[in-house]
Design an enzyme around this catalytic site. Structure first.
Site, PDB file in Angstrom:
ATOM      1  N   HIS A 116     -54.342 -47.105  13.731  1.00 14.46           N
ATOM      2  CA  HIS A 116     -54.292 -46.611  15.101  1.00 14.46           C
ATOM      3  C   HIS A 116     -55.606 -45.911  15.440  1.00 14.46           C
ATOM      4  O   HIS A 116     -56.311 -45.420  14.543  1.00 14.46           O
ATOM      5  CB  HIS A 116     -53.127 -45.653  15.268  1.00 14.46           C
ATOM      6  CG  HIS A 116     -51.797 -46.332  15.259  1.00 14.46           C
ATOM      7  ND1 HIS A 116     -50.637 -45.682  15.559  1.00 14.46           N
ATOM      8  CD2 HIS A 116     -51.450 -47.614  15.000  1.00 14.46           C
ATOM      9  CE1 HIS A 116     -49.620 -46.528  15.482  1.00 14.46           C
ATOM     10  NE2 HIS A 116     -50.090 -47.711  15.141  1.00 14.46           N
ATOM     11  N   GLU A 143     -56.042 -43.060  16.719  1.00 10.92           N
ATOM     12  CA  GLU A 143     -55.988 -41.662  16.303  1.00 10.92           C
ATOM     13  C   GLU A 143     -56.276 -41.531  14.808  1.00 10.92           C
ATOM     14  O   GLU A 143     -56.936 -40.575  14.382  1.00 10.92           O
ATOM     15  CB  GLU A 143     -54.598 -41.073  16.610  1.00 10.92           C
ATOM     16  CG  GLU A 143     -54.203 -41.154  18.071  1.00 10.92           C
ATOM     17  CD  GLU A 143     -53.464 -42.438  18.440  1.00 10.92           C
ATOM     18  OE1 GLU A 143     -52.698 -42.405  19.413  1.00 10.92           O
ATOM     19  OE2 GLU A 143     -53.648 -43.481  17.773  1.00 10.92           O
ATOM     20  N   CYS A 152     -48.329 -41.915  18.311  1.00 11.35           N
ATOM     21  CA  CYS A 152     -47.015 -42.135  17.698  1.00 11.35           C
ATOM     22  C   CYS A 152     -46.709 -40.969  16.764  1.00 11.35           C
ATOM     23  O   CYS A 152     -47.574 -40.134  16.490  1.00 11.35           O
ATOM     24  CB  CYS A 152     -47.002 -43.460  16.936  1.00 11.35           C
ATOM     25  SG  CYS A 152     -47.963 -43.435  15.400  1.00 11.35           S
ATOM     26  N   CYS A 178     -49.110 -40.679  13.706  1.00 10.50           N
ATOM     27  CA  CYS A 178     -50.410 -40.098  14.073  1.00 10.50           C
ATOM     28  C   CYS A 178     -50.268 -38.622  14.425  1.00 10.50           C
ATOM     29  O   CYS A 178     -51.153 -37.824  14.106  1.00 10.50           O
ATOM     30  CB  CYS A 178     -51.020 -40.874  15.235  1.00 10.50           C
ATOM     31  SG  CYS A 178     -51.577 -42.526  14.760  1.00 10.50           S
TER      32      CYS A 178
END
Length: 151
Positions: free
Chosen positions: A78, A80, A106, A109
């Site tokens: 991701h 992040e 999410c 993260c």
């Protein structure tokens, strides 16, 4: 001509970063900022040196996995995760920083962002993960949904 606010400026950068994404399903960009300075950027995609999902396909698409579920079935990181990794790789402390992200992180993260010392998250679009907002609130991280910036 009107100058963008700092929030608009950093979210514009996050949107630009998202254009480097190699994910077939969602393009996400993230920027970590402290004291009006960019610390690191990240976008979602396969790990360095591995084939991109744009080139070899998406297992999640093939298996029809809904958004927000079964994260372990994705080859990519991701945005992040990548922004945290980039900061660590280059020896940049992100404790106390603000995350600008094109999407709400999410729950996976969020756990990382909480432990990395992120104090504020600003995002544009939601994400199908109610636990993420619950954890952000419990951690005392300021959360702001910003207006959408033209990508």
């Amino acid at each position: 001509m009107s100058r963008p606010s700092w929030d608009e400026y950093f979210m514009d950068i996050a949107c630009l970063v998202s254009k480097r994404s190699t994910c077939r399903r969602r393009q996400v960009g993230a920027v970590l900022v402290r004291d009006k300075r960019v610390l690191a950027t990240g976008y979602n995609g396969a790990p360095t040196g591995l084939p991109h999902c744009l080139d070899i396909g998406c297992l999640r698409e093939e298996l029809r996995v809904p958004s927000g579920e079964r994260h372990e079935l994705c080859r990519g990181l991701h945005a992040e995760q990548n922004v945290i990794i980039q900061a660590a790789y280059h020896g940049v402390s992100i404790n106390g920083a603000t995350l600008y992200c094109t999407n709400l992180p999410c729950s996976i993260c969020c756990k990382m962002l909480i432990n990395a010392g992120i104090r504020e998250i600003k995002y544009q679009e939601g994400y199908a993960d109610t636990m993420a907002k619950d954890m952000i609130k419990a951690a005392g991280i300021a959360l702001t949904k910003t207006r959408e910036v033209k990508k």
